[in-house]
Design an enzyme around this catalytic site. Structure first.
Site, PDB file in Angstrom:
ATOM      1  N   PHE A 134       3.935  -5.382   9.693  1.00  0.00           N
ATOM      2  CA  PHE A 134       4.942  -6.439   9.552  1.00  0.00           C
ATOM      3  C   PHE A 134       6.175  -5.842   8.907  1.00  0.00           C
ATOM      4  O   PHE A 134       6.102  -5.245   7.838  1.00  0.00           O
ATOM      5  CB  PHE A 134       4.424  -7.604   8.702  1.00  0.00           C
ATOM      6  CG  PHE A 134       5.424  -8.732   8.655  1.00  0.00           C
ATOM      7  CD1 PHE A 134       5.556  -9.605   9.716  1.00  0.00           C
ATOM      8  CD2 PHE A 134       6.271  -8.886   7.567  1.00  0.00           C
ATOM      9  CE1 PHE A 134       6.503 -10.629   9.699  1.00  0.00           C
ATOM     10  CE2 PHE A 134       7.212  -9.902   7.536  1.00  0.00           C
ATOM     11  CZ  PHE A 134       7.335 -10.772   8.604  1.00  0.00           C
ATOM     12  N   ASP A 219       7.957   1.722   4.786  1.00  0.00           N
ATOM     13  CA  ASP A 219       8.303   0.350   4.430  1.00  0.00           C
ATOM     14  C   ASP A 219       7.546  -0.010   3.159  1.00  0.00           C
ATOM     15  O   ASP A 219       6.382  -0.403   3.192  1.00  0.00           O
ATOM     16  CB  ASP A 219       7.927  -0.585   5.583  1.00  0.00           C
ATOM     17  CG  ASP A 219       8.253  -2.037   5.260  1.00  0.00           C
ATOM     18  OD1 ASP A 219       8.517  -2.347   4.084  1.00  0.00           O
ATOM     19  OD2 ASP A 219       8.231  -2.867   6.192  1.00  0.00           O
ATOM     20  N   LYS A 248      11.715  -7.418  -1.817  1.00  0.00           N
ATOM     21  CA  LYS A 248      10.798  -8.250  -2.610  1.00  0.00           C
ATOM     22  C   LYS A 248      10.992  -8.152  -4.132  1.00  0.00           C
ATOM     23  O   LYS A 248      11.760  -8.904  -4.702  1.00  0.00           O
ATOM     24  CB  LYS A 248       9.359  -7.968  -2.205  1.00  0.00           C
ATOM     25  CG  LYS A 248       9.026  -8.571  -0.823  1.00  0.00           C
ATOM     26  CD  LYS A 248       7.549  -8.615  -0.594  1.00  0.00           C
ATOM     27  CE  LYS A 248       7.132  -9.167   0.761  1.00  0.00           C
ATOM     28  NZ  LYS A 248       7.185 -10.627   0.831  1.00  0.00           N
TER      29      LYS A 248
HETATM   30  C1  PLP Z   1       6.085  -4.700   4.488  1.00  0.00           C
HETATM   31  C2  PLP Z   1       7.164  -5.706   4.719  1.00  0.00           C
HETATM   32  N1  PLP Z   1       8.304  -5.327   5.311  1.00  0.00           N
HETATM   33  C3  PLP Z   1       9.298  -6.192   5.538  1.00  0.00           C
HETATM   34  C4  PLP Z   1       9.195  -7.511   5.184  1.00  0.00           C
HETATM   35  C5  PLP Z   1      10.318  -8.456   5.466  1.00  0.00           C
HETATM   36  O1  PLP Z   1      10.924  -8.818   4.277  1.00  0.00           O
HETATM   37  P1  PLP Z   1      11.845 -10.136   4.210  1.00  0.00           P
HETATM   38  O2  PLP Z   1      10.943 -11.319   4.334  1.00  0.00           O
HETATM   39  O3  PLP Z   1      12.513 -10.038   2.860  1.00  0.00           O
HETATM   40  O4  PLP Z   1      12.827 -10.035   5.326  1.00  0.00           O
HETATM   41  C6  PLP Z   1       8.023  -7.956   4.555  1.00  0.00           C
HETATM   42  C7  PLP Z   1       7.867  -9.372   4.173  1.00  0.00           C
HETATM   43  O5  PLP Z   1       6.812  -9.863   3.934  1.00  0.00           O
HETATM   44  C8  PLP Z   1       6.984  -7.034   4.320  1.00  0.00           C
HETATM   45  O6  PLP Z   1       5.833  -7.404   3.740  1.00  0.00           O
END
Ligand code: PLP
Length: 392
Positions: A134, A219, A248
């Site tokens: 994700f 990520d 986050k």
């Molecule tokens: C690993 C990871 N990358 C990217 C995102 C996307 O972040 P955002 O919701 O701030 O766009 C998330 C959100 O849960 C995530 O867990």
């Protein structure tokens, strides 16, 4: 049920619990009836230093009274200082600041294509990602996300993304060719249900990227900034990334993301190549500086390990028929059946906030400041709720 969500003017993109939180402190939340909850979710791995930490509140308040916004056409001290701090933590990487995890990913994807066009003359660039991953909901991040169900309603996707099974070094190796400009991975998959890859997987990804001249983009949006006991989850794999995405926890609950890259890669971005009006503004940057200070001063990296071990032991004792996985305070409770939503509901009634990341996995990502007593009480509530569901 007091919720008026179903007939409100908010678009119905979330399945919301009928609870309205009105205040928070540390790992405690209070709802509109005055009921108190132990928060094992932290706003989905955001409130790592706890809710309304006085040092965050003070830093933000002070900055709000001085200067709120001037745009990225001008320098601001908090942004410069934050870039320095993140540079120190990441082995000298430069930062591009934005407002969310998805935007940090977008920046990384654009940087990878830009860099490859300059350095390798790749005109049909491919980025290798993992199934189940994700990375966010914007079109680039969604194309990278390895979940067809989330993509299908919005097809066609952006081209050039290849998805391989997560944690399988051979699959990764087979996907490499001279069109691959980057490999994008979560060091631990979060939304997929806290999936920790086998030891050596990220090191293999690093080696393959080196061999093929591709960038390793990690990520760290969910796992990063102390949650697993290190500033970056991949540190414990003994490797470094070329590009790291953060969001986050970064600004303690204010919206902020960052794409960090080694300077020689970051140099591919020329003025005008990428931008965002609000990114790295003085208020969120001041919050982020305070977050980093609190993590350091309160020893929260060590706390994540110690508290994670305690929570895990309690859960293993109280929920014998489930398996617990994860690292530090990023834990997944694997249930034997699709009862995660029921368990999350029962826990909420019992005063503990958790999240059903998947139908059969409960995600636990509490504030790193959670106390031993809160851990013990929350684990007891969860265990009892599970016992009731299991034997129903
Ligand atoms: C690993 C990871 N990358 C990217 C995102 C996307 O972040 P955002 O919701 O701030 O766009 C998330 C959100 O849960 C995530 O867990």
């Amino acid at each position: 049920v007091k919720s008026t969500v179903s007939d409100s003017l908010v678009m119905q993109t979330y399945r919301r619990w009928p609870v309205e939180f009105v205040s928070g402190s540390g790992a405690t939340l209070v709802d509109s009836d005055g009921k108190r909850y132990i928060d094992l979710l932290a706003g989905i791995a955001v409130a790592s230093v706890g809710h309304c930490h006085p040092r965050i509140v003070a830093a933000v308040t002070e900055q709000l009274e001085r200067l709120i916004h001037v745009s990225n056409l001008f320098e601001t001290r908090p942004q410069q200082e934050l870039a320095d701090r993140l540079g120190t933590l990441s082995g000298g990487k430069q930062s591009f600041f934005c407002n969310s995890g998805a935007e940090a990913i977008e920046a990384a994807l654009k940087l990878a294509r830009r860099w490859a066009r300059d350095q390798r003359d790749v005109v049909s660039p491919h980025i290798v990602c993992a199934q189940g991953s994700f990375h966010g909901r914007t079109f680039g991040a969604l194309a990278a996300t390895g979940q067809p169900a989330k993509q299908q309603p919005f097809a066609p996707m952006l081209e050039g993304f290849v998805h391989v099974p997560y944690g399988d070094p051979d699959a990764l190796e087979s996907a490499m060719d001279d069109r691959v400009v980057a490999v994008l991975l979560e060091p631990i998959q979060g939304e997929a249900g806290i999936i920790v890859p086998p030891a050596g997987y990220l090191a293999k990804a690093r080696a393959l990227c080196d061999q093929w001249g591709a960038l390793l983009i990690l990520d760290e949006v969910q796992a990063g900034l102390g949650r697993t006991g290190c500033w970056f989850a991949h540190t414990s794999d003994g490797i470094d990334a070329d590009v790291v995405c953060l969001a986050k926890a970064l600004a303690g609950g204010l919206p902020m993301g960052a794409c960090l890259a080694r300077p020689e890669i970051a140099a591919a971005f020329q003025p005008g190549d990428h931008a965002t009006t609000f990114g790295g503004g003085p208020v969120v940057a001041a919050a982020a500086l305070a977050v980093l200070d609190v993590i350091e001063d309160e020893g929260l990296l060590e706390r994540a390990i110690v508290a994670g071990r305690r929570l895990r032991e309690w859960l293993e004792r109280g929920m014998p028929d489930v398996s617990i996985r994860g690292r530090g305070l990023m834990l997944g409770v694997q249930l034997p059946n699709a009862s995660a939503r029921d368990l999350a509901a029962a826990s909420l009634s019992g005063g503990v906030v958790v999240n059903d990341a998947t139908p059969d996995v409960i995600r636990i990502t509490p504030p790193l400041v959670i106390s031993d007593d809160e851990i013990d009480r929350a684990a007891t509530v969860l265990s009892e709720a599970w016992d009731a569901i299991r034997t129903a």
